[in-house]
Design a protein around this motif. Sequence first.
Motif, PDB file in Angstrom:
ATOM      1  N   UNK A  52      -2.832  -0.178 -25.795  1.00  0.00           N
ATOM      2  CA  UNK A  52      -2.793  -1.335 -26.064  1.00  0.00           C
ATOM      3  C   UNK A  52      -2.974  -2.738 -25.305  1.00  0.00           C
ATOM      4  N   UNK A  53      -2.056  -1.507 -24.070  1.00  0.00           N
ATOM      5  CA  UNK A  53      -1.647  -2.218 -22.694  1.00  0.00           C
ATOM      6  C   UNK A  53      -2.744  -3.032 -21.932  1.00  0.00           C
ATOM      7  N   UNK A  54      -3.603  -2.521 -21.530  1.00  0.00           N
ATOM      8  CA  UNK A  54      -4.928  -2.289 -21.285  1.00  0.00           C
ATOM      9  C   UNK A  54      -5.889  -4.230 -22.130  1.00  0.00           C
ATOM     10  N   UNK A  55      -5.854  -3.721 -23.145  1.00  0.00           N
ATOM     11  CA  UNK A  55      -6.560  -4.463 -24.807  1.00  0.00           C
ATOM     12  C   UNK A  55      -6.072  -5.920 -23.869  1.00  0.00           C
ATOM     13  N   UNK A  56      -4.636  -5.342 -24.146  1.00  0.00           N
ATOM     14  CA  UNK A  56      -4.134  -7.099 -23.507  1.00  0.00           C
ATOM     15  C   UNK A  56      -3.516  -7.323 -22.633  1.00  0.00           C
ATOM     16  N   UNK A  57      -4.709  -6.856 -21.254  1.00  0.00           N
ATOM     17  CA  UNK A  57      -4.159  -7.151 -20.463  1.00  0.00           C
ATOM     18  C   UNK A  57      -2.633  -6.974 -19.772  1.00  0.00           C
ATOM     19  N   UNK A  58      -1.997  -6.294 -20.005  1.00  0.00           N
ATOM     20  CA  UNK A  58      -0.036  -6.342 -19.038  1.00  0.00           C
ATOM     21  C   UNK A  58      -0.233  -5.780 -18.519  1.00  0.00           C
ATOM     22  N   UNK A  59      -0.687  -6.131 -17.278  1.00  0.00           N
ATOM     23  CA  UNK A  59      -0.436  -5.223 -15.987  1.00  0.00           C
ATOM     24  C   UNK A  59       0.995  -4.873 -15.577  1.00  0.00           C
ATOM     25  N   UNK A  60       1.784  -5.078 -16.242  1.00  0.00           N
ATOM     26  CA  UNK A  60       3.510  -4.606 -15.747  1.00  0.00           C
ATOM     27  C   UNK A  60       3.482  -3.405 -16.942  1.00  0.00           C
ATOM     28  N   UNK A  61       2.885  -3.936 -18.081  1.00  0.00           N
ATOM     29  CA  UNK A  61       3.367  -2.585 -18.706  1.00  0.00           C
ATOM     30  C   UNK A  61       1.917  -1.227 -18.438  1.00  0.00           C
ATOM     31  N   UNK A  93      -8.441  -7.026 -13.626  1.00  0.00           N
ATOM     32  CA  UNK A  93      -7.335  -6.636 -12.455  1.00  0.00           C
ATOM     33  C   UNK A  93      -7.075  -4.822 -12.805  1.00  0.00           C
ATOM     34  N   UNK A  94      -6.945  -5.163 -14.125  1.00  0.00           N
ATOM     35  CA  UNK A  94      -6.176  -3.490 -15.517  1.00  0.00           C
ATOM     36  C   UNK A  94      -7.475  -3.000 -15.282  1.00  0.00           C
ATOM     37  N   UNK A  95      -9.016  -3.288 -14.904  1.00  0.00           N
ATOM     38  CA  UNK A  95      -9.299  -1.753 -14.469  1.00  0.00           C
ATOM     39  C   UNK A  95      -9.956  -1.552 -13.542  1.00  0.00           C
ATOM     40  N   UNK A  96      -9.240  -1.812 -12.298  1.00  0.00           N
ATOM     41  CA  UNK A  96      -8.743  -1.750 -11.290  1.00  0.00           C
ATOM     42  C   UNK A  96      -7.500  -0.237 -10.979  1.00  0.00           C
ATOM     43  N   UNK A  98      -6.469   1.140 -14.000  1.00  0.00           N
ATOM     44  CA  UNK A  98      -6.508   2.188 -14.219  1.00  0.00           C
ATOM     45  C   UNK A  98      -7.810   3.122 -13.208  1.00  0.00           C
ATOM     46  N   UNK A  99      -8.688   2.882 -12.596  1.00  0.00           N
ATOM     47  CA  UNK A  99      -9.119   3.429 -11.769  1.00  0.00           C
ATOM     48  C   UNK A  99      -8.582   3.994 -10.858  1.00  0.00           C
ATOM     49  N   UNK A 100      -7.795   3.103 -10.418  1.00  0.00           N
ATOM     50  CA  UNK A 100      -7.357   4.165  -8.775  1.00  0.00           C
ATOM     51  C   UNK A 100      -6.187   4.327  -8.618  1.00  0.00           C
ATOM     52  N   UNK A 101      -5.182   4.515  -9.935  1.00  0.00           N
ATOM     53  CA  UNK A 101      -3.574   4.446  -9.646  1.00  0.00           C
ATOM     54  C   UNK A 101      -4.152   6.503  -9.723  1.00  0.00           C
ATOM     55  N   UNK A 102      -2.951   6.611  -8.731  1.00  0.00           N
ATOM     56  CA  UNK A 102      -2.672   7.726  -8.038  1.00  0.00           C
ATOM     57  C   UNK A 102      -0.538   8.173  -8.449  1.00  0.00           C
ATOM     58  N   UNK A 103      -0.658   8.986  -9.156  1.00  0.00           N
ATOM     59  CA  UNK A 103       0.739  10.161  -9.038  1.00  0.00           C
ATOM     60  C   UNK A 103       1.342   9.643  -8.592  1.00  0.00           C
TER      61      UNK A 103
END
Length: 103
Positions: A52-61, A93-96, A98-103
């Motif tokens: 949902x957060x990705x679909x709606x483009x909510x970067x913070x969430x 920006x959300x795609x980037x 999600x693709x680059x997130x490192x814990x």
Amino acid sequence: SQIEKTSGQASSIPRKFKDCTPQTLGQLVEQVLKGELDVNAHDAAWWTLLDYAAFWGNKELVIQLLRAGACAHSLNGSDKTPVILAREQGHNQIVTILENFKK
């Protein structure tokens, strides 16, 4: 490939698919952050909060959910990942993230 269907053992989001809105999403994420809801919980259509957060483009969430351990590569009921959903909606920006997130 790291794409996976979320486990059927994951708890369910306590809302019906059609009831999740950009407004209620924030409340559900708060429940995740308090430990009251599984970060990878899904609804009847196998959408997670990250979907949902990705679909709606909510970067913070999106960032909050990823930091809480959300699976960025899970498939929803339409066999789409959060990355695909964000890309289809033009949320580059959300795609980037999600693709680059490192814990």
